[in-house]
Design an enzyme around this catalytic site. Structure first.
Site, PDB file in Angstrom:
ATOM      1  N   ASN A  18      90.598  99.159  30.789  1.00  0.00           N
ATOM      2  CA  ASN A  18      89.328 100.036  31.196  1.00  0.00           C
ATOM      3  C   ASN A  18      88.681  99.761  32.387  1.00  0.00           C
ATOM      4  OD1 ASN A  18      88.519 102.046  28.965  1.00  0.00           O
ATOM      5  ND2 ASN A  18      88.968 100.327  27.569  1.00  0.00           N
ATOM      6  N   ARG A  96      81.851  89.150  23.725  1.00  0.00           N
ATOM      7  CA  ARG A  96      80.826  88.491  23.356  1.00  0.00           C
ATOM      8  C   ARG A  96      79.683  89.162  23.047  1.00  0.00           C
ATOM      9  NH1 ARG A  96      82.668  83.538  22.844  1.00  0.00           N
ATOM     10  NH2 ARG A  96      80.403  82.831  22.671  1.00  0.00           N
ATOM     11  N   LEU A  98      75.982  89.828  23.195  1.00  0.00           N
ATOM     12  CA  LEU A  98      74.527  89.543  24.114  1.00  0.00           C
ATOM     13  C   LEU A  98      73.554  89.366  23.265  1.00  0.00           C
ATOM     14  CD1 LEU A  98      75.937  91.930  26.935  1.00  0.00           C
ATOM     15  CD2 LEU A  98      76.054  89.222  26.997  1.00  0.00           C
ATOM     16  N   ASN A 112      78.497 100.329  27.412  1.00  0.00           N
ATOM     17  CA  ASN A 112      79.864  99.458  26.626  1.00  0.00           C
ATOM     18  C   ASN A 112      80.575 100.551  26.413  1.00  0.00           C
ATOM     19  OD1 ASN A 112      81.294  97.652  25.312  1.00  0.00           O
ATOM     20  ND2 ASN A 112      80.424  98.137  23.437  1.00  0.00           N
ATOM     21  N   HIS A 114      83.551 101.445  23.188  1.00  0.00           N
ATOM     22  CA  HIS A 114      83.673 101.039  21.869  1.00  0.00           C
ATOM     23  C   HIS A 114      84.955 101.919  21.186  1.00  0.00           C
ATOM     24  CE1 HIS A 114      83.386  98.966  18.092  1.00  0.00           C
ATOM     25  NE2 HIS A 114      83.394 100.021  17.500  1.00  0.00           N
ATOM     26  N   ASP A 150      77.293  96.847  18.729  1.00  0.00           N
ATOM     27  CA  ASP A 150      77.901  98.390  18.925  1.00  0.00           C
ATOM     28  C   ASP A 150      76.740  99.371  18.595  1.00  0.00           C
ATOM     29  OD1 ASP A 150      80.235  97.390  19.753  1.00  0.00           O
ATOM     30  OD2 ASP A 150      80.901  97.012  17.585  1.00  0.00           O
ATOM     31  N   GLU A 179      89.684 106.678  26.272  1.00  0.00           N
ATOM     32  CA  GLU A 179      88.836 105.457  26.788  1.00  0.00           C
ATOM     33  C   GLU A 179      88.941 105.508  28.327  1.00  0.00           C
ATOM     34  OE1 GLU A 179      88.366 101.339  25.168  1.00  0.00           O
ATOM     35  OE2 GLU A 179      89.454 102.296  23.276  1.00  0.00           O
TER      36      GLU A 179
HETATM   37  C1  GAR Z   1      89.174  98.674  24.553  1.00  0.00           C
HETATM   38  O1  GAR Z   1      89.846  99.117  23.483  1.00  0.00           O
HETATM   39  C2  GAR Z   1      87.768  98.511  24.446  1.00  0.00           C
HETATM   40  O2  GAR Z   1      87.238  99.762  23.581  1.00  0.00           O
HETATM   41  C3  GAR Z   1      87.687  97.446  23.081  1.00  0.00           C
HETATM   42  O3  GAR Z   1      88.707  96.576  23.703  1.00  0.00           O
HETATM   43  C4  GAR Z   1      89.642  97.083  24.511  1.00  0.00           C
HETATM   44  C5  GAR Z   1      89.679  96.232  25.582  1.00  0.00           C
HETATM   45  O4  GAR Z   1      90.804  96.760  26.395  1.00  0.00           O
HETATM   46  N1  GAR Z   1      86.204  96.770  22.998  1.00  0.00           N
HETATM   47  C6  GAR Z   1      85.683  96.379  22.086  1.00  0.00           C
HETATM   48  O5  GAR Z   1      86.476  96.126  20.893  1.00  0.00           O
HETATM   49  C7  GAR Z   1      84.300  95.770  22.273  1.00  0.00           C
HETATM   50  N2  GAR Z   1      83.807  95.490  21.079  1.00  0.00           N
HETATM   51  P1  GAR Z   1      91.113  96.423  27.806  1.00  0.00           P
HETATM   52  O6  GAR Z   1      90.689  94.918  28.103  1.00  0.00           O
HETATM   53  O7  GAR Z   1      92.431  96.842  28.287  1.00  0.00           O
HETATM   54  O8  GAR Z   1      90.002  97.575  28.413  1.00  0.00           O
END
Ligand code: GAR
Length: 225
Positions: A18, A96, A98, A112, A114, A150, A179
């Site tokens: 992302n 993490r 916050l 964020n 999610h 979240d 995403e």
């Molecule tokens: C993504 O799918 C993001 O939505 C998720 O972790 C992945 C990170 O991928 N985030 C969470 O679960 C946050 N609670 P990336 O490092 O390739 O962006």
């Protein structure tokens, strides 16, 4: 006069796909945010090398050195944000939680992504949980961060169908592609000052955003015939 691009920090913990999508979007001169810093809470996050290769300043604040001292960890993070003159913070796979103090100081400037259609499936393992629950539509959410995990006003969501025989990995890949499109769009709206929070802080509205084109306003799964 050059318009002021919002100086943004991207916080990561791992792969950083992302983050890469945001960097790519921010490379366009008319994108309303610039990436001033990529910060990871783990030195081994693969995304750090990707950011450095793109010429973006990076920083590491090792959360494992702050066991039981979340405020201390966040003070160190905020020192890096201040050094880089950061105005917006984008969490991108930052694993993490916050503190309410940090969230309060960055209220309205902390966003964020999610991997679920919130408020369904907050927390971890969202794709496996979506499969176990038998939902037919799943997806991702970009939201402003509030004190609950979240939670926070939803800026944008993208939905994908859950297909017969899906594995958590296949579903995750389908969601991740969304995403990568959704997050750059949502961050641009926030950076351009187009996100309005209403309903006592519970809901967000994007000013001037287009609605889905006629005939494309609904995603049905299964498809009726
Ligand atoms: C993504 O799918 C993001 O939505 C998720 O972790 C992945 C990170 O991928 N985030 C969470 O679960 C946050 N609670 P990336 O490092 O390739 O962006």
């Amino acid at each position: 006069m050059a318009s002021a691009r919002k100086r943004t920090a991207i916080l990561i913990s791992g792969r950083g796909s992302n983050m890469a999508a945001l960097l790519e979007a921010a490379a366009a001169p008319d994108y309303p945010a610039s990436v001033a810093l990529v910060l990871s809470n783990r030195a081994d996050a693969a995304g750090l090398a990707r950011a450095a290769a793109a010429g973006v300043p990076t920083a590491v604040v090792e959360s494992r050195l702050f066991r039981g001292d979340r405020e201390g960890f966040e003070r160190a993070v905020e020192a890096e944000l201040a050094r880089a003159g950061v105005e917006l913070v984008a969490l991108a796979g930052f694993m993490r939680v916050l503190t309410p103090g940090f969230v309060g100081r960055w209220e309205g400037r902390l966003v964020n992504v999610h991997p679920s259609l919130l408020p369904a499936f907050p927390g971890l393992d969202t794709h496996a949980r979506a499969l176990a629950a038998g939902v037919r539509l799943h997806g991702c959410t970009v939201h402003l961060v509030s004190a609950g995990v979240d939670e926070g006003p939803i800026i944008a969501q993208a939905a994908v169908p859950v297909l017969e025989g899906d594995t958590a990995e296949a579903l995750a890949a389908r969601v991740l592609e969304q995403e990568h499109a959704l997050y750059p769009a949502a961050l641009a709206w926030l950076a351009a000052g187009r996100v309005r929070v209403e309903a006592g802080g519970r809901r967000a509205r994007v000013e001037g955003a287009a609605e889905p084109p006629p005939g494309r306003g609904a995603l049905l799964n299964p498809w009726p015939r």
